[in-house]
Design a protein around this motif. Structure first.
Motif, PDB file in Angstrom:
ATOM      1  N   GLY A 256      14.437 -20.547  25.106  1.00 41.48           N
ATOM      2  CA  GLY A 256      15.278 -19.822  26.042  1.00 41.48           C
ATOM      3  C   GLY A 256      16.331 -20.699  26.697  1.00 41.48           C
ATOM      4  O   GLY A 256      17.202 -20.218  27.394  1.00 41.48           O
ATOM      5  N   THR A 257      16.239 -22.008  26.485  1.00 39.96           N
ATOM      6  CA  THR A 257      17.200 -22.895  27.132  1.00 39.96           C
ATOM      7  C   THR A 257      18.164 -23.539  26.134  1.00 39.96           C
ATOM      8  O   THR A 257      19.118 -24.196  26.531  1.00 39.96           O
ATOM      9  CB  THR A 257      16.487 -24.029  27.894  1.00 39.96           C
TER      10      THR A 257
ATOM     11  N   MET B 286      16.395  -9.843  38.612  1.00 42.15           N
ATOM     12  CA  MET B 286      15.579 -10.105  37.423  1.00 42.15           C
ATOM     13  C   MET B 286      16.232 -11.150  36.521  1.00 42.15           C
ATOM     14  O   MET B 286      17.403 -11.059  36.180  1.00 42.15           O
ATOM     15  CB  MET B 286      15.416  -8.803  36.610  1.00 42.15           C
ATOM     16  N   TYR B 287      15.449 -12.106  36.112  1.00 41.71           N
ATOM     17  CA  TYR B 287      15.960 -13.118  35.204  1.00 41.71           C
ATOM     18  C   TYR B 287      15.960 -12.588  33.784  1.00 41.71           C
ATOM     19  O   TYR B 287      15.085 -11.804  33.415  1.00 41.71           O
ATOM     20  CB  TYR B 287      15.090 -14.374  35.272  1.00 41.71           C
ATOM     21  N   SER B 288      16.909 -13.027  32.992  1.00 33.90           N
ATOM     22  CA  SER B 288      16.869 -12.685  31.575  1.00 33.90           C
ATOM     23  C   SER B 288      15.571 -13.252  31.029  1.00 33.90           C
ATOM     24  O   SER B 288      15.201 -14.389  31.282  1.00 33.90           O
ATOM     25  CB  SER B 288      18.072 -13.274  30.853  1.00 33.90           C
ATOM     26  N   SER B 289      14.898 -12.419  30.271  1.00 30.14           N
ATOM     27  CA  SER B 289      13.493 -12.676  29.947  1.00 30.14           C
ATOM     28  C   SER B 289      13.252 -13.967  29.169  1.00 30.14           C
ATOM     29  O   SER B 289      12.169 -14.533  29.255  1.00 30.14           O
ATOM     30  CB  SER B 289      12.942 -11.503  29.165  1.00 30.14           C
ATOM     31  N   GLU B 290      14.260 -14.431  28.444  1.00 28.28           N
ATOM     32  CA  GLU B 290      14.020 -15.629  27.633  1.00 28.28           C
ATOM     33  C   GLU B 290      13.582 -16.817  28.475  1.00 28.28           C
ATOM     34  O   GLU B 290      12.805 -17.647  28.044  1.00 28.28           O
ATOM     35  CB  GLU B 290      15.270 -16.054  26.868  1.00 28.28           C
ATOM     36  N   LEU B 291      14.142 -16.869  29.688  1.00 27.75           N
ATOM     37  CA  LEU B 291      13.844 -18.002  30.549  1.00 27.75           C
ATOM     38  C   LEU B 291      12.360 -18.117  30.865  1.00 27.75           C
ATOM     39  O   LEU B 291      11.817 -19.208  30.961  1.00 27.75           O
ATOM     40  CB  LEU B 291      14.615 -17.873  31.863  1.00 27.75           C
ATOM     41  N   ILE B 292      11.759 -16.970  31.049  1.00 30.19           N
ATOM     42  CA  ILE B 292      10.369 -16.936  31.497  1.00 30.19           C
ATOM     43  C   ILE B 292       9.396 -17.323  30.382  1.00 30.19           C
ATOM     44  O   ILE B 292       8.283 -17.747  30.628  1.00 30.19           O
ATOM     45  CB  ILE B 292      10.066 -15.536  32.072  1.00 30.19           C
ATOM     46  N   LYS B 293       9.897 -17.218  29.166  1.00 28.72           N
ATOM     47  CA  LYS B 293       9.048 -17.550  28.015  1.00 28.72           C
ATOM     48  C   LYS B 293       8.470 -18.952  28.151  1.00 28.72           C
ATOM     49  O   LYS B 293       9.161 -19.883  28.479  1.00 28.72           O
ATOM     50  CB  LYS B 293       9.851 -17.449  26.714  1.00 28.72           C
ATOM     51  N   GLY B 294       7.186 -19.031  27.866  1.00 27.30           N
ATOM     52  CA  GLY B 294       6.549 -20.328  27.895  1.00 27.30           C
ATOM     53  C   GLY B 294       6.006 -20.712  29.252  1.00 27.30           C
ATOM     54  O   GLY B 294       5.361 -21.737  29.401  1.00 27.30           O
ATOM     55  N   THR B 295       6.269 -19.884  30.264  1.00 28.54           N
ATOM     56  CA  THR B 295       5.798 -20.220  31.609  1.00 28.54           C
ATOM     57  C   THR B 295       4.700 -19.279  32.102  1.00 28.54           C
ATOM     58  O   THR B 295       4.105 -19.523  33.145  1.00 28.54           O
ATOM     59  CB  THR B 295       6.951 -20.170  32.628  1.00 28.54           C
ATOM     60  N   LEU B 296       4.433 -18.228  31.318  1.00 33.76           N
ATOM     61  CA  LEU B 296       3.488 -17.203  31.774  1.00 33.76           C
ATOM     62  C   LEU B 296       2.092 -17.764  32.055  1.00 33.76           C
ATOM     63  O   LEU B 296       1.515 -17.530  33.122  1.00 33.76           O
ATOM     64  CB  LEU B 296       3.421 -16.077  30.738  1.00 33.76           C
ATOM     65  N   LYS B 297       1.573 -18.515  31.123  1.00 34.12           N
ATOM     66  CA  LYS B 297       0.242 -19.090  31.305  1.00 34.12           C
ATOM     67  C   LYS B 297       0.192 -19.998  32.530  1.00 34.12           C
ATOM     68  O   LYS B 297      -0.765 -19.971  33.300  1.00 34.12           O
ATOM     69  CB  LYS B 297      -0.180 -19.895  30.065  1.00 34.12           C
TER      70      LYS B 297
ATOM     71  N   VAL C 123      23.906 -21.511  33.563  1.00 33.86           N
ATOM     72  CA  VAL C 123      23.437 -22.643  34.358  1.00 33.86           C
ATOM     73  C   VAL C 123      23.006 -22.166  35.744  1.00 33.86           C
ATOM     74  O   VAL C 123      21.952 -22.572  36.256  1.00 33.86           O
ATOM     75  CB  VAL C 123      24.525 -23.734  34.467  1.00 33.86           C
ATOM     76  N   ASN C 124      23.786 -21.259  36.326  1.00 39.03           N
ATOM     77  CA  ASN C 124      23.417 -20.713  37.632  1.00 39.03           C
ATOM     78  C   ASN C 124      22.082 -19.978  37.566  1.00 39.03           C
ATOM     79  O   ASN C 124      21.224 -20.143  38.434  1.00 39.03           O
ATOM     80  CB  ASN C 124      24.493 -19.744  38.139  1.00 39.03           C
ATOM     81  N   GLU C 125      21.941 -19.174  36.524  1.00 33.53           N
ATOM     82  CA  GLU C 125      20.708 -18.420  36.378  1.00 33.53           C
ATOM     83  C   GLU C 125      19.511 -19.364  36.235  1.00 33.53           C
ATOM     84  O   GLU C 125      18.468 -19.154  36.846  1.00 33.53           O
ATOM     85  CB  GLU C 125      20.809 -17.513  35.156  1.00 33.53           C
ATOM     86  N   PHE C 126      19.701 -20.405  35.456  1.00 29.98           N
ATOM     87  CA  PHE C 126      18.599 -21.333  35.258  1.00 29.98           C
ATOM     88  C   PHE C 126      18.261 -22.073  36.553  1.00 29.98           C
ATOM     89  O   PHE C 126      17.090 -22.330  36.843  1.00 29.98           O
ATOM     90  CB  PHE C 126      18.923 -22.339  34.147  1.00 29.98           C
ATOM     91  N   SER C 127      19.271 -22.398  37.330  1.00 29.51           N
ATOM     92  CA  SER C 127      19.024 -23.080  38.603  1.00 29.51           C
ATOM     93  C   SER C 127      18.213 -22.194  39.536  1.00 29.51           C
ATOM     94  O   SER C 127      17.243 -22.649  40.166  1.00 29.51           O
ATOM     95  CB  SER C 127      20.349 -23.445  39.273  1.00 29.51           C
TER      96      SER C 127
ATOM     97  N   PHE D 237      16.296 -19.780  38.631  1.00 31.38           N
ATOM     98  CA  PHE D 237      14.965 -19.665  38.036  1.00 31.38           C
ATOM     99  C   PHE D 237      14.096 -20.864  38.400  1.00 31.38           C
ATOM    100  O   PHE D 237      12.917 -20.727  38.740  1.00 31.38           O
ATOM    101  CB  PHE D 237      15.086 -19.526  36.520  1.00 31.38           C
ATOM    102  N   MET D 238      14.689 -22.050  38.383  1.00 29.51           N
ATOM    103  CA  MET D 238      13.940 -23.254  38.737  1.00 29.51           C
ATOM    104  C   MET D 238      13.470 -23.196  40.188  1.00 29.51           C
ATOM    105  O   MET D 238      12.350 -23.591  40.504  1.00 29.51           O
ATOM    106  CB  MET D 238      14.794 -24.503  38.503  1.00 29.51           C
ATOM    107  N   GLU D 239      14.326 -22.692  41.057  1.00 29.05           N
ATOM    108  CA  GLU D 239      13.938 -22.566  42.468  1.00 29.05           C
ATOM    109  C   GLU D 239      12.737 -21.631  42.615  1.00 29.05           C
ATOM    110  O   GLU D 239      11.778 -21.934  43.325  1.00 29.05           O
ATOM    111  CB  GLU D 239      15.114 -22.041  43.298  1.00 29.05           C
ATOM    112  N   THR D 240      12.828 -20.514  41.932  1.00 31.13           N
ATOM    113  CA  THR D 240      11.735 -19.545  41.986  1.00 31.13           C
ATOM    114  C   THR D 240      10.438 -20.151  41.465  1.00 31.13           C
ATOM    115  O   THR D 240       9.374 -20.001  42.070  1.00 31.13           O
ATOM    116  CB  THR D 240      12.084 -18.300  41.145  1.00 31.13           C
TER     117      THR D 240
END
Lengths: 114, 114
Positions: free
Chosen positions: A9-10, B1-12, A91-95, A97-100
């Motif tokens: 995803g990155t 809501m984040y685009s779902s790809e980002l969340i992949k791999g973090t669920l567990k 990049v903004n979205e990922f930032s 996401f990292m905060e969350t």
DNA sequence: AAAGATACATAAGATTTCTATGTATGCAAT
DNA sequence: ATTGCATACATAGAAATCTTATGTATCTTT
């Protein structure tokens, strides 16, 4: 090396970001640059990169230019204006996401039923 | 809501971490807790959660306890000692990954050939 | 009585990545 | 000279993960 699921995803974000730092880069160069910059922690495989680059081209966020180095082919990728706004978004979205995630992964255990 | 790809791999990682904060939780509760804690930014779907919980049980990092609330079933999940060391690993790995990504995504454009 | 929330579960499909393989050139060492 | 390694592209099949859709059933509120 990170377990590969994390990187999922990155990849597009990484590639696009790199392409904002240099006017143009070719595929193999991208794999090496990421490897070097991250101290071997992130390794982009060619099997993942090339299909991704092709997808980015179809999306219109990068353009290509084929060059011959002697007899060997080399395909340079450059980011388009559309790609530049895209990478900013990503990049903004990922930032965010990292905060969350930081918040979530910092949750403290409750004290038991005292 | 984040685009779902980002969340992949973090669920567990998210699920296990939550289970360290409370003695036991059930599936539906986990989805709601994550939704609340993240201000609706991360929503775990049931189709993703239940298979993941079953996998975690098979791995021996969580155990289950089935309870009846009236006639309705409820399946509580608790983290095992094995799970506790696993979640520590995973959180550390994710933290390192975030640092690496921060570095990568902070690369500045080169000044052109001046 | 109907609608919405609670609570479990699975199956089919989409997406993404990995592993493996293929082709071919350039260079260094034996 | 030829073996091996690095460079450089590419794709196909398999694996993993998540989404969407569906199913069952109970409880609560209007």
């Amino acid at each position: 090396m990170y377990s590969s699921e994390l990187i999922k995803g990155t990849l597009k974000t990484i590639v696009l970001k790199l392409l904002t730092s240099q006017e143009k880069m070719y595929g193999y160069e991208i794999t090496q640059k990421v490897k070097t910059l991250t101290g071997d922690k992130i390794q982009i495989t060619e099997g993942a990169l090339y299909p991704t680059l092709h997808a980015l081209e179809e999306e219109g966020v990068v353009t290509t230019e084929t060059v011959y180095i002697g007899k060997r082919i080399r395909k340079y990728y450059s980011i388009t204006p559309k790609g530049k706004s895209k990478v900013e978004e990503k990049v903004n979205e990922f930032s965010e996401f990292m905060e969350t995630m930081k918040f979530l992964l910092d949750i403290k255990p409750q004290t038991g039923n005292v």
